[in-house]
Design an enzyme around this catalytic site. Structure first.
Site, short mmCIF file in Angstrom:
data_model
loop_
_atom_site.label_atom_id
_atom_site.label_comp_id
_atom_site.label_asym_id
_atom_site.label_seq_id
_atom_site.Cartn_x
_atom_site.Cartn_y
_atom_site.Cartn_z
N LYS A 66 -0.15 5.08 -7.95
CA LYS A 66 0.16 3.69 -8.96
C LYS A 66 -0.56 4.24 -10.36
CE LYS A 66 -0.09 0.50 -4.93
NZ LYS A 66 -0.28 0.07 -4.35
N GLN A 84 -5.48 -3.99 -3.78
CA GLN A 84 -4.47 -2.76 -2.58
C GLN A 84 -5.29 -3.28 -1.14
OE1 GLN A 84 -3.59 0.01 -3.33
NE2 GLN A 84 -3.05 -0.45 -1.41
N ASP A 130 2.32 -8.45 -7.47
CA ASP A 130 2.54 -8.55 -6.66
C ASP A 130 4.13 -9.48 -6.42
OD1 ASP A 130 1.79 -5.62 -5.17
OD2 ASP A 130 0.13 -6.60 -4.57
#
Lengths: 371, 371
Positions: free
Chosen positions: A131, A175, A198
């Site tokens: 990422k 995460q 998210d």
């Protein structure tokens, strides 16, 4: 006396200091209340449904038996389209990079993505590395806060809170999974709604579910599935789509987003009877169960489009890392039958990361007043 | 110059005074930005799907043709259970009334429900009358604010705001539909989350969608459908359920709640191909399309359970009021085929109103610290 106990109960509601004996005392003085409640709430108490874990029966490795009406399927090759997620992700990243360069020219600012990583899980470290690399490539600033496995939950909450306050951060990612001693829900709840790239915040989920409303962010994997379908020219309106799996991260938001596209959506899960029969009726199958090779040829109708979100590590001594990433769909069997399919790896995965960059860019545009 | 326009744009974001020409001016000075965006956002711009109205094809009155494999269905009578919503609603109201009496004994307080009614629609007036009568019957205080059809939207917003502040009000209901010059979404958004007994707030919808989370309120009709099924002993886990219609009021929350009960849910709507074929696979059919007699015998499998949420007024000169309330399901045809069915009227309707009382009671319990 009743009033006294009611006052006491009210004072202690929500307090960790509430004496546990107080309820029993209250019941002693007001017993009828609880009898009445028991009687008429027999079913109301379970209105949200029982708590059942999603444990799929592991697929057998024997060749599946097809129902009689479809025994002719799959004999001739359809020459299916392989939907190449790497190329699509590259196109998206190129567009994002161009927008960010022009944003920088116009405002002097660029988007920022913050990642909180707890512990040393190798898969999590690898995802985070990817990422951050992708962020750099398109010109997004990345911030990484690494915390030890055994840190208290408050340290993670504080890390998130600091990023919430930082105006150079437009998206925050914790995460997952977090270490077992932490409450993921509580940590995720700390992320500011405006930086929830998210898209897991219930307000974003609600606004995704309700037609006519716009969530600030759509979960990345759901957005990736729709991007892959739309960019491959697959029509969605009125199509029968089966979503396999109902997780908060993929299955749920994907089914909600497909409904916004006027597909007829069925969601099958570990408790479904005949999931193969239901999937076999679908024009499009999106699988996000996380069970390697769950979807065999008897789950698919001829000409279906298959989007495989599953990426489970499966032991493979011949591979460099000792394992290979395996999808939910038995690729070789599906390939003989379907009209289009995403590979694993190289399908949904790279587009999901591109959607994270896209959500971060959108967030920065809102923050800079450019949206 | 770019910075100047960016500053101007930022200042005017969200303001009704933002000069519309500002975007064009900005584009003039930063044209490349918009070119790049057009190219890679081709599909992203439509990620939430096209806006299509739900217009069902009106069902023909001719007898439906059954597919060949089911021509033997429906010849012998299954003696189906008629799920009596009136009796179930009465049981629920009795329970609520008992709880309220004991709440009053214990705290000296009772729940309060406020209704805002705009205009003189006869059906709306009739619904509101029924709700207020039911409130009185169980001991809930009711407050009615009636406003003229042509009042400005701000008057409705003010009425809601006043009820938001009133501690004796625990639930607020704006009777829909509002007059056409008003923005329903904006008015509903004014209702405080803690008093949203209709459960339409996106945060409540999000918390209903996400397993493991608890919404403050579940929309009344969805709750009514599940109550009717649970109280009739119908198992939900793993069952194939088809929900017909996807409105925010019924279809959407019912499909979400059914998923919490681990049913395998398919949602069909006006754009679905073969909705009859999909419904015919279902163990349970819940119809909320609002189209009288849409669901004919060829939509139902033998032994299915049918919950009919539709209540459309259909002209009937022989009836006292000149119309009769008609369900989505062709009752006579379904009756020969199904194992259980709700009638219209007398099925879902009364239980939906009972759920409104139940939501108001729950809200008062939270406010009094009794939940």
């Amino acid at each position: 006396m009743k009033v006294l106990f009611t006052t006491l109960r009210r004072r202690f509601i929500g307090s960790p200091l509430r004496p546990p004996a107080l309820n029993s005392l209250f019941n002693l003085f007001c017993p009828r209340k609880y009898e009445a409640e028991r009687a008429w709430r027999l079913s109301s108490s379970s209105i949200l449904g029982p708590d059942l874990p999603d444990i799929w029966k592991h697929p057998s490795s024997a060749p599946p038996t097809l129902p009689s009406h479809s025994t002719n399927q799959g004999c001739d090759d359809l020459n299916p389209t392989i939907i190449n997620g790497k190329i699509i992700a590259e196109e998206i990243r190129t567009g994002i990079a161009a927008e960010i360069r022009q944003m920088k020219d116009a405002t002097g600012k660029i988007p920022g993505l913050a990642v909180v990583l707890v512990g040393k899980r190798r898969d999590s470290q690898s995802y985070v590395r990817h990422k951050i690399k992708d962020c750099e490539e398109v010109g997004i600033n990345s911030f990484l806060d690494e915390l030890p496995e055994d840190c208290p939950q408050d340290d993670v909450v504080n890390a998130v809170s600091n990023f919430n306050k930082d105006p150079s951060v437009h998206g925050i990612l914790v995460q997952l999974p977090l270490p077992k001693h932490m409450d993921e829900e509580k940590v995720l709840n700390t992320i500011s709604l405006e930086k929830d790239v998210d898209g897991f915040h219930p307000l974003n989920v609600g606004n995704l579910a309700i037609r006519g409303r716009e969530p600030l962010f759509i979960p990345c994997a759901a957005k990736a599935c729709i991007e892959l379908l739309l960019r491959s020219g697959v029509e969605l309106v009125g199509k029968n789509v089966v979503v396999i799996g109902r997780s908060r991260v993929v299955g749920l938001p994907t089914s909600l987003l497909l409904q916004r596209h006027h597909a007829t959506v069925s969601v099958v899960h570990a408790h479904s009877k005949d999931p193969d029969r239901i999937a076999r009726e679908a024009d499009i199958v999106i699988s996000a169960a996380g069970v390697p090779n769950l979807v065999r040829r008897n789950w698919l109708k001829r000409g279906a489009v298959v989007i495989d979100v599953g990426t489970s590590p499966v032991e493979d001594p011949s591979s460099e890392h000792g394992y290979c990433l395996t999808g939910d769909v038995c690729y070789e069997e599906a390939f003989q039958l379907v009209s289009a399919i995403t590979p694993v790896p190289g399908g949904v995965g790279p587009v999901t990361v591109a959607m994270l960059l896209s959500n971060t860019l959108d967030s920065a545009k809102r923050a800079f007043g450019l949206s």
